[in-house]
Design a protein around this motif. Structure first.
Motif, PDB file in Angstrom:
ATOM      1  N   ALA A  97      14.361  -3.715  25.161  1.00 22.88           N
ATOM      2  CA  ALA A  97      15.526  -3.004  24.614  1.00 22.88           C
ATOM      3  C   ALA A  97      16.595  -3.972  24.114  1.00 22.88           C
ATOM      4  O   ALA A  97      17.248  -3.706  23.092  1.00 22.88           O
ATOM      5  CB  ALA A  97      16.103  -2.063  25.668  1.00 22.88           C
ATOM      6  N   ASP A  98      16.796  -5.082  24.806  1.00 21.15           N
ATOM      7  CA  ASP A  98      17.863  -5.999  24.350  1.00 21.15           C
ATOM      8  C   ASP A  98      17.494  -6.688  23.040  1.00 21.15           C
ATOM      9  O   ASP A  98      18.382  -7.033  22.251  1.00 21.15           O
ATOM     10  CB  ASP A  98      18.213  -7.019  25.450  1.00 21.15           C
ATOM     11  CG  ASP A  98      17.037  -7.924  25.797  1.00 21.15           C
ATOM     12  OD1 ASP A  98      15.947  -7.397  26.095  1.00 21.15           O
ATOM     13  OD2 ASP A  98      17.208  -9.158  25.756  1.00 21.15           O
ATOM     14  N   VAL A  99      16.209  -6.869  22.773  1.00 23.17           N
ATOM     15  CA  VAL A  99      15.794  -7.468  21.500  1.00 23.17           C
ATOM     16  C   VAL A  99      15.956  -6.449  20.364  1.00 23.17           C
ATOM     17  O   VAL A  99      16.393  -6.787  19.257  1.00 23.17           O
ATOM     18  CB  VAL A  99      14.354  -8.013  21.591  1.00 23.17           C
ATOM     19  CG1 VAL A  99      13.859  -8.503  20.238  1.00 23.17           C
ATOM     20  CG2 VAL A  99      14.297  -9.144  22.623  1.00 23.17           C
ATOM     21  N   VAL A 100      15.638  -5.171  20.659  1.00 21.27           N
ATOM     22  CA  VAL A 100      15.878  -4.103  19.677  1.00 21.27           C
ATOM     23  C   VAL A 100      17.370  -4.043  19.349  1.00 21.27           C
ATOM     24  O   VAL A 100      17.774  -4.027  18.170  1.00 21.27           O
ATOM     25  CB  VAL A 100      15.391  -2.735  20.213  1.00 21.27           C
ATOM     26  CG1 VAL A 100      15.851  -1.593  19.303  1.00 21.27           C
ATOM     27  CG2 VAL A 100      13.874  -2.740  20.353  1.00 21.27           C
ATOM     28  N   ALA A 101      18.211  -4.047  20.380  1.00 25.36           N
ATOM     29  CA  ALA A 101      19.664  -3.933  20.176  1.00 25.36           C
ATOM     30  C   ALA A 101      20.211  -5.148  19.427  1.00 25.36           C
ATOM     31  O   ALA A 101      21.047  -5.015  18.521  1.00 25.36           O
ATOM     32  CB  ALA A 101      20.380  -3.761  21.515  1.00 25.36           C
ATOM     33  N   GLY A 102      19.715  -6.338  19.769  1.00 26.79           N
ATOM     34  CA  GLY A 102      20.176  -7.552  19.091  1.00 26.79           C
ATOM     35  C   GLY A 102      19.756  -7.555  17.631  1.00 26.79           C
ATOM     36  O   GLY A 102      20.520  -7.981  16.751  1.00 26.79           O
ATOM     37  N   THR A 103      18.548  -7.077  17.351  1.00 25.76           N
ATOM     38  CA  THR A 103      18.065  -7.015  15.966  1.00 25.76           C
ATOM     39  C   THR A 103      18.907  -6.021  15.171  1.00 25.76           C
ATOM     40  O   THR A 103      19.323  -6.299  14.037  1.00 25.76           O
ATOM     41  CB  THR A 103      16.577  -6.636  15.944  1.00 25.76           C
ATOM     42  OG1 THR A 103      15.850  -7.580  16.736  1.00 25.76           O
ATOM     43  CG2 THR A 103      16.031  -6.637  14.531  1.00 25.76           C
ATOM     44  N   ARG A 104      19.182  -4.862  15.775  1.00 25.93           N
ATOM     45  CA  ARG A 104      20.043  -3.868  15.119  1.00 25.93           C
ATOM     46  C   ARG A 104      21.399  -4.479  14.773  1.00 25.93           C
ATOM     47  O   ARG A 104      21.889  -4.327  13.645  1.00 25.93           O
ATOM     48  CB  ARG A 104      20.231  -2.656  16.024  1.00 25.93           C
ATOM     49  CG  ARG A 104      21.215  -1.645  15.475  1.00 25.93           C
ATOM     50  CD  ARG A 104      21.277  -0.385  16.353  1.00 25.93           C
ATOM     51  NE  ARG A 104      22.191   0.584  15.800  1.00 25.93           N
ATOM     52  CZ  ARG A 104      23.495   0.651  16.102  1.00 25.93           C
ATOM     53  NH1 ARG A 104      24.018  -0.225  16.968  1.00 25.93           N
ATOM     54  NH2 ARG A 104      24.266   1.555  15.544  1.00 25.93           N
ATOM     55  N   SER A 105      22.003  -5.180  15.705  1.00 30.60           N
ATOM     56  CA  SER A 105      23.315  -5.806  15.452  1.00 30.60           C
ATOM     57  C   SER A 105      23.246  -6.756  14.277  1.00 30.60           C
ATOM     58  O   SER A 105      24.173  -6.822  13.464  1.00 30.60           O
ATOM     59  CB  SER A 105      23.785  -6.603  16.663  1.00 30.60           C
ATOM     60  OG  SER A 105      23.929  -5.770  17.757  1.00 30.60           O
TER      61      SER A 105
END
Ligand code: Q0Z
Length: 292
Positions: A262-270
């Motif tokens: 989830a943190d990689v998804v969120a970081g990519t979104r940012s």
């Protein structure tokens, strides 16, 4: 998905038929890395890409396929309106010209590989002695065709002229380089290098239109200007983060890819949202407020 006839699927995009003259052009939240579709969606990625395309259609003011982003008059979308809003363009249906109009201002990617290996279709007009990621003396038009593999295959000027005829070749080269130069100037004022980009064109009747997505992070290579060093790899704005996470796994770059935490998804979104703000000079929050 919409109650419209499905026309085509791309890796990360979908096309539906509105009527004989118009298509629904949808950017999904799918992401590919190393040519493989990842298992997780990146929330808002499709809206970021659509927002960047809309920004440049407006800024460039060159004949293009955009009709509207207002979906309220399209019959049969009631249940999908919310999901489609902000990621969807109604476009004029065109006869697609079967050549990817690539423009490069910097030496990178497949062109660098050709150059290093002694030359190829994209290096015909280049001087010797250039480094990886060097700025070219002037932007070059390096067309490609979709090969049977689905991969783009660089083709020579002479092959392109044979495919298109001299008049259309010269018109596409002129329009592509002109659009690249204007977008690259715009980006450079924001501290962003537009290293290269790929356009598609089509005919609606006898009108030559810029079609497809334009100048998005998926169709272009954007670099933070302060991270560009000739001779070195340059991190891409949007995908570097997810690539680095993938590189740290033992994945062999064949499907399926490992699941993203989830943190990689969120970081990519940012990073996609930051790319929208940097590239357009605007605010993705404001884009969403009026289009989301
Ligand atoms: C673009 C593509 C895909 C996304 C067809 N205005 C137009 N008129 C006719 N055809 C197209 C367009 Cl943009 C068209 N593509 C490429 C395929 C998803 C884009 F499956 N294909």
């Amino acid at each position: 998905m919409p109650a419209l006839r499905h026309i085509a699927s791309g890796k990360v995009r979908e096309i539906y038929e509105v009527d004989e003259e118009r298509l629904l052009f949808v950017a999904t939240d799918r992401i590919s890395a190393y040519d493989v579709i990842l298992n997780q969606l990146i929330p808002d990625k499709g809206r970021v890409l659509t927002g960047v395309s809309l920004h440049f259609f407006d800024y460039l003011d060159t004949p293009n396929h955009l009709v509207t982003t207002d979906l309220s008059d399209i019959p049969g979308l009631d249940d999908e309106l919310e999901d489609l809003s902000g990621r969807t363009m109604v476009v004029r249906r065109a006869e697609v010209i079967p050549v990817e109009c690539v423009v490069r201002g910097y030496l990178y990617g497949s062109s660098w590989r050709e150059y290093r290996e002694g030359g190829g279709p994209t290096t015909e007009h280049l001087p010797s002695g250039l480094l990886l990621a060097d700025r070219l003396p002037e932007p070059i038009f390096t067309p490609a065709t979709k090969a049977a593999t689905g991969h783009d295959e660089n083709i020579t000027e002479s092959e392109t002229r044979q495919l298109l005829g001299d008049d259309l070749y010269e018109e596409l080269r002129r329009r592509s380089i002109d659009i690249y130069l204007r977008a690259a100037d715009y980006a450079s004022e924001k501290g962003v290098i537009l290293a290269d980009t790929k356009f598609e064109f089509g005919f609606a009747g006898d009108e030559l239109l810029l079609i497809d997505e334009v100048l998005t992070p998926d169709s272009s290579r954007y670099w933070p200007a302060d991270e560009w060093v000739p001779g070195q790899d340059v991190p891409s704005f949007d995908k570097q983060f997810v690539r680095e996470w993938l590189d740290a796994t033992d994945w062999d770059r064949t499907a399926p890819a490992p699941d993203l935490p989830a943190d990689v998804v969120a970081g990519t979104r940012s990073r996609y949202i930051e790319a929208y703000d940097r590239i357009t000079g605007g605010s993705f929050d404001e884009y969403l407020a009026s289009n989301g």
